[in-house]
Design a protein around this motif. Sequence first.
Motif, PDB file in Angstrom:
ATOM      1  N   GLU A  72      -4.087  -5.757  -4.081  1.00 29.57           N
ATOM      2  CA  GLU A  72      -5.515  -5.542  -3.748  1.00 29.57           C
ATOM      3  C   GLU A  72      -5.604  -4.079  -4.721  1.00 29.57           C
ATOM      4  OE1 GLU A  72      -7.909  -7.529  -3.005  1.00 29.57           O
ATOM      5  OE2 GLU A  72      -6.170  -8.821  -2.784  1.00 29.57           O
ATOM      6  N   ASP A  73      -4.980  -2.992  -4.626  1.00 29.81           N
ATOM      7  CA  ASP A  73      -5.300  -1.921  -5.050  1.00 29.81           C
ATOM      8  C   ASP A  73      -5.304  -1.721  -6.572  1.00 29.81           C
ATOM      9  OD1 ASP A  73      -5.310  -0.967  -2.298  1.00 29.81           O
ATOM     10  OD2 ASP A  73      -3.091  -0.196  -2.500  1.00 29.81           O
ATOM     11  N   ALA A  74      -4.385  -2.502  -7.365  1.00 28.19           N
ATOM     12  CA  ALA A  74      -4.221  -2.683  -8.626  1.00 28.19           C
ATOM     13  C   ALA A  74      -4.134  -3.964  -9.410  1.00 28.19           C
ATOM     14  CB  ALA A  74      -3.035  -2.033  -9.178  1.00 28.19           C
ATOM     15  N   PRO A  75      -5.617  -4.652  -9.296  1.00 33.10           N
ATOM     16  CA  PRO A  75      -5.422  -6.037  -9.517  1.00 33.10           C
ATOM     17  C   PRO A  75      -5.172  -6.246 -11.157  1.00 33.10           C
ATOM     18  CG  PRO A  75      -7.760  -5.278  -9.359  1.00 33.10           C
ATOM     19  CD  PRO A  75      -6.777  -4.255  -8.798  1.00 33.10           C
ATOM     20  N   GLU A  78       9.643  -4.791 -10.523  1.00 33.64           N
ATOM     21  CA  GLU A  78      10.341  -5.765  -9.621  1.00 33.64           C
ATOM     22  C   GLU A  78      11.076  -5.068  -8.044  1.00 33.64           C
ATOM     23  OE1 GLU A  78      12.554  -8.979 -12.210  1.00 33.64           O
ATOM     24  OE2 GLU A  78      13.568  -6.831 -12.443  1.00 33.64           O
ATOM     25  N   LEU A  79      10.432  -3.598  -7.967  1.00 33.43           N
ATOM     26  CA  LEU A  79      10.791  -2.916  -6.820  1.00 33.43           C
ATOM     27  C   LEU A  79       9.979  -3.019  -5.838  1.00 33.43           C
ATOM     28  CD1 LEU A  79      12.243   0.223  -8.352  1.00 33.43           C
ATOM     29  CD2 LEU A  79      13.784  -1.683  -7.712  1.00 33.43           C
ATOM     30  N   ILE A  80       8.895  -3.653  -5.901  1.00 35.86           N
ATOM     31  CA  ILE A  80       7.729  -4.059  -4.954  1.00 35.86           C
ATOM     32  C   ILE A  80       8.000  -5.694  -4.900  1.00 35.86           C
ATOM     33  CG2 ILE A  80       5.287  -4.039  -4.282  1.00 35.86           C
ATOM     34  CD1 ILE A  80       5.030  -1.722  -6.169  1.00 35.86           C
ATOM     35  N   THR A 105       0.793  -1.157  -0.008  1.00 37.96           N
ATOM     36  CA  THR A 105       0.002  -0.150  -0.030  1.00 37.96           C
ATOM     37  C   THR A 105       0.918   1.213  -0.073  1.00 37.96           C
ATOM     38  OG1 THR A 105      -1.595  -1.125   1.161  1.00 37.96           O
ATOM     39  CG2 THR A 105      -1.751   1.094   1.223  1.00 37.96           C
ATOM     40  N   LEU A 106       1.724   1.046   0.837  1.00 37.17           N
ATOM     41  CA  LEU A 106       2.719   2.618   0.869  1.00 37.17           C
ATOM     42  C   LEU A 106       3.617   2.478  -0.247  1.00 37.17           C
ATOM     43  CD1 LEU A 106       3.797   5.105   2.327  1.00 37.17           C
ATOM     44  CD2 LEU A 106       5.209   3.406   3.668  1.00 37.17           C
ATOM     45  N   LYS A 112      10.931   3.351  -3.331  1.00 35.78           N
ATOM     46  CA  LYS A 112      11.146   1.859  -3.565  1.00 35.78           C
ATOM     47  C   LYS A 112      12.192   1.223  -3.438  1.00 35.78           C
ATOM     48  CE  LYS A 112       6.886   2.124  -6.721  1.00 35.78           C
ATOM     49  NZ  LYS A 112       6.490   2.179  -8.145  1.00 35.78           N
ATOM     50  N   LYS A 113      13.208   1.754  -4.159  1.00 32.68           N
ATOM     51  CA  LYS A 113      14.616   1.022  -4.047  1.00 32.68           C
ATOM     52  C   LYS A 113      15.084   1.128  -2.659  1.00 32.68           C
ATOM     53  CE  LYS A 113      16.703   1.800  -8.457  1.00 32.68           C
ATOM     54  NZ  LYS A 113      17.935   2.447  -9.243  1.00 32.68           N
TER      55      LYS A 113
END
Length: 180
Positions: free
Chosen positions: A168-171, A160-162, A75-76, A85-86
């Motif tokens: 759930e936010d962006a299915p 790939e950074l997540i 989410t964050l 993200k990195k």
Amino acid sequence: MWGKCLDRLCRFFSFAMVVCLALMVVMVFGNVVLRYGFNDGLLISEELSRWLFVWMTFLGALVALRSHQHLGTDTLVSRLPRVGKKLCLGASHLLMLMLCFFMLQGSWTQMQINRESTSAVMEVSMAWFYGAGVFFSAIAIVFIATEFVALLTGRLAESELIGVTESEDAPHEAASQPVR
């Protein structure tokens, strides 16, 4: 090339998990049939099934670690810029490396302590039982360190950074991204 070797190793682990599960099913089902049908049973099946379950669990954790299938929330992190993200991914990798190192130390100590102890039924060194933790943590360190180096060298794509594969936010975004 290194990544493909690790992927092949994970395919082997997946095959080993299937073998463990098949052996567990055969042993437990066979023991149930023997107990209810013939009033007899195999003592080894209970203990060996437990050992196979432990090893299968650790193998599954390695496969899940490599393919980013563990539970997580993004989410964050998904709302952060690329640099954020990195940083989050790098921090999580460092924490995981630290925890795997502690697990390696603890499992190694347990292996050494229980080296002379034998299991009740199979009479096999209990070091093999605690070796599952050593095996997991050593291989997990390799998996995490490989990805950490890829992060530091800039070889990870934005997707790939997540650290999780679904959101759930962006299915729609998660469904279109290939799983490594």
